[in-house]
Scaffold this active site. Structure first.
Site, mmCIF file in Angstrom:
data_model
loop_
_atom_site.group_PDB
_atom_site.id
_atom_site.type_symbol
_atom_site.label_atom_id
_atom_site.label_comp_id
_atom_site.label_asym_id
_atom_site.label_seq_id
_atom_site.Cartn_x
_atom_site.Cartn_y
_atom_site.Cartn_z
ATOM 1 N N CYS A 1 -14.219 -6.226 7.793
ATOM 2 C CA CYS A 1 -14.868 -5.531 8.907
ATOM 3 C C CYS A 1 -15.859 -4.492 8.367
ATOM 4 O O CYS A 1 -16.845 -4.868 7.749
ATOM 5 C CB CYS A 1 -13.826 -4.921 9.847
ATOM 6 N N HIS B 1 -10.598 -9.159 11.320
ATOM 7 C CA HIS B 1 -9.480 -8.539 10.593
ATOM 8 C C HIS B 1 -8.425 -9.588 10.274
ATOM 9 O O HIS B 1 -7.577 -9.887 11.120
ATOM 10 C CB HIS B 1 -8.854 -7.438 11.451
ATOM 11 N N GLU C 1 -5.835 -9.249 8.562
ATOM 12 C CA GLU C 1 -4.504 -8.613 8.611
ATOM 13 C C GLU C 1 -3.995 -8.457 10.039
ATOM 14 O O GLU C 1 -2.857 -8.063 10.262
ATOM 15 C CB GLU C 1 -4.545 -7.256 7.895
#
Lengths: 256, 210
Positions: free
Chosen positions: B81, B192, B194
């Site tokens: 990001c 993202h 994650e």
């Protein structure tokens, strides 16, 4: 095809997941960690935690819960309830929150939204609006203190102001429909949608699968479901599948 | 030599990136120490906060030079990001801020990149699928279904990026935004991983095997 997000809303009181009806008559549902884990494994797109007693205790106490859930659930997590300052917000971000939601303190001091947006970026700041239809029948009032107190603010005007101040998302809950499973107040959602360009999360009243199409039609970006999920009256799979037969859809895979 | 170093630039939710690497069996170090960055096996620039604040933090701690040096070693680096955006030449967020200059390109606010269609929203938030620019999947995207969705949340996006560096795009309004970049040993994702469920974890595992 409009892509919506499906969020689970977990109202927290101390160690418990609770659920109220129209923000009253709270009852304990269970351990929020096991509900969060279950929803993650079943494919929920995000989880929203609200500390319902934060103002009573003077601070938001979701940090421990966020640490545990964020170690296991790799989806966006939002934390709200009683957040009054950048420092309080920082504790929650450092504990695993991706977004924080503010209501009462932002209405008392609107520049809090700008301070938070400057510190963490607009995309991390959700302004939560608890909207109650005014008795005269025209418009909605934004309530504070978890739906207990009046603010005198028009909910749609407040949403517009919040966006100007830097809110990256508006989370609107219909107080009248909350927990009633009687369907969404889509007029409320459409009224806010027509005035703001940030994403909108809607909640309050989901009762039937067909309600999702109405939420999509009203221009909403995310549907938050609480009561209906917690008491198993609808499953995440049903919600997601109902979407894909119509003009809108949800994330389809990536959780098993 | 340490394993994965997640560069800490003093903002946002870094713990999620650490949690995700832990989950796939790695024990990353969170640090802005130039020596630890230099000695890393791989480096992750995570992504939240503002461009200007991130660059000035990296400069103050000399982590910027360490990251640029690391990039030249050929060891794998992943920007996530804002971390991806930092890899480019500059951003126009609140005036012009120079980036790390590791990949050619600039970062601009979304509505300067695309003519907003009727349904545009800023920030762009949600699970989006990717459009690959390659016939064969890059090692970072190996094993992922072609319709896999990833979680995006951003108001700025990379533009004027050499097509040779773009692995995948994603649709916003009526434009194809840069979603995944690669230049040699440097990767970047606008989304993202994650926060993108099992597909995101798969991508991070792929990065670890790079």
């Amino acid at each position: 095809l409009r892509k919506l997000r499906l969020a689970a809303r977990l109202d927290i009181k101390g160690p418990n997941l609770i659920k109220g009806i129209q923000f009253e008559g709270l009852r304990v549902v269970g351990d929020p960690r096991s509900f969060a884990a279950k929803y993650y494994n079943e494919g929920i797109d995000e989880i929203i935690f609200i500390d319902t007693v934060a103002s009573l205790y003077g601070r938001n106490q979701l940090d421990g819960l966020l640490r545990e859930v964020s170690a296991q659930a790799f989806i966006p997590l939002t934390a709200g309830g009683g957040i009054k300052s950048v420092e309080e917000a920082r504790v929650l971000f450092n504990s695993g929150a991706d977004k924080i939601a503010v209501n009462t303190a932002a209405i008392a001091k609107p520049t809090l939204i700008s301070e938070l947006a400057e510190a963490f970026g607009s995309q991390a700041i959700v302004v939560s609006i608890q909207a109650k239809r005014v008795a005269s029948g025209s418009g909605w009032e934004a309530l504070v203190e978890n739906g207990r107190e009046h603010s005198g603010l028009d909910a749609v005007e407040w949403a517009t102001h919040a966006q100007t101040l830097g809110a990256g998302e508006i989370m609107v809950t219909s107080v009248d429909r909350d927990g009633t499973k009687s369907g969404f107040d889509t007029r409320l959602f459409s009224a806010i949608r027509s005035e703001v360009r940030v994403p909108i999360t809607v909640s309050g009243g989901l009762g039937a699968l067909s309600d999702l199409a109405e939420a999509a039609d009203s221009g909403s970006d995310c549907v938050a479901v609480g009561a209906a999920l917690h008491d198993n009256s609808v499953s995440i799979e049903e919600l997601k599948n109902s979407g894909n037969t119509q003009e809108f859809g949800f994330r389809l895979g990536g959780w098993r | 030599v340490t394993g994965v170093v997640i560069v800490d630039y003093g903002a946002g939710n870094i713990s999620s990136v650490r949690n995700a690497f832990r989950h796939i069996g790695s024990e990353p170090l969170v640090s802005h120490d130039p020596d630890q960055i230099s000695n890393a096996k791989s480096v992750v620039l995570p992504g939240v906060g503002s461009y200007g604040a991130a660059m000035s933090f990296l400069k103050t701690t000399n982590a910027d030079a360490a990251v640029v040096q690391f990039a030249k070693t050929g060891k794998p680096l992943l920007g996530i990001c804002l971390g991806m955006q930092l890899l480019f030449d500059r951003s126009t967020e609140f005036g012009e801020t120079p980036g790390l200059g590791l990949i050619g390109g600039e970062v601009e606010v979304l509505h300067n990149i695309a003519q907003p269609s009727e349904d545009w929203k800023i920030p762009n938030v949600g699970w989006r699928s990717l459009k690959s620019t390659r016939e064969k999947p890059d090692s970072l995207l190996l094993g992922l279904p072609s319709d896999a969705e990833f979680y995006f949340t951003h108001s700025f996006s990379a533009t004027r990026v050499d097509a040779a560096d773009v692995l995948a795009t994603t649709r916003w309004s009526n434009a194809d935004l840069v979603a995944v970049v690669r230049r040699g040993n440097l990767w970047g994702t606008q989304f993202h991983p994650e926060k993108s469920g099992l597909h995101g974890l798969q991508l991070l595992s792929n990065f670890l095997s790079a």
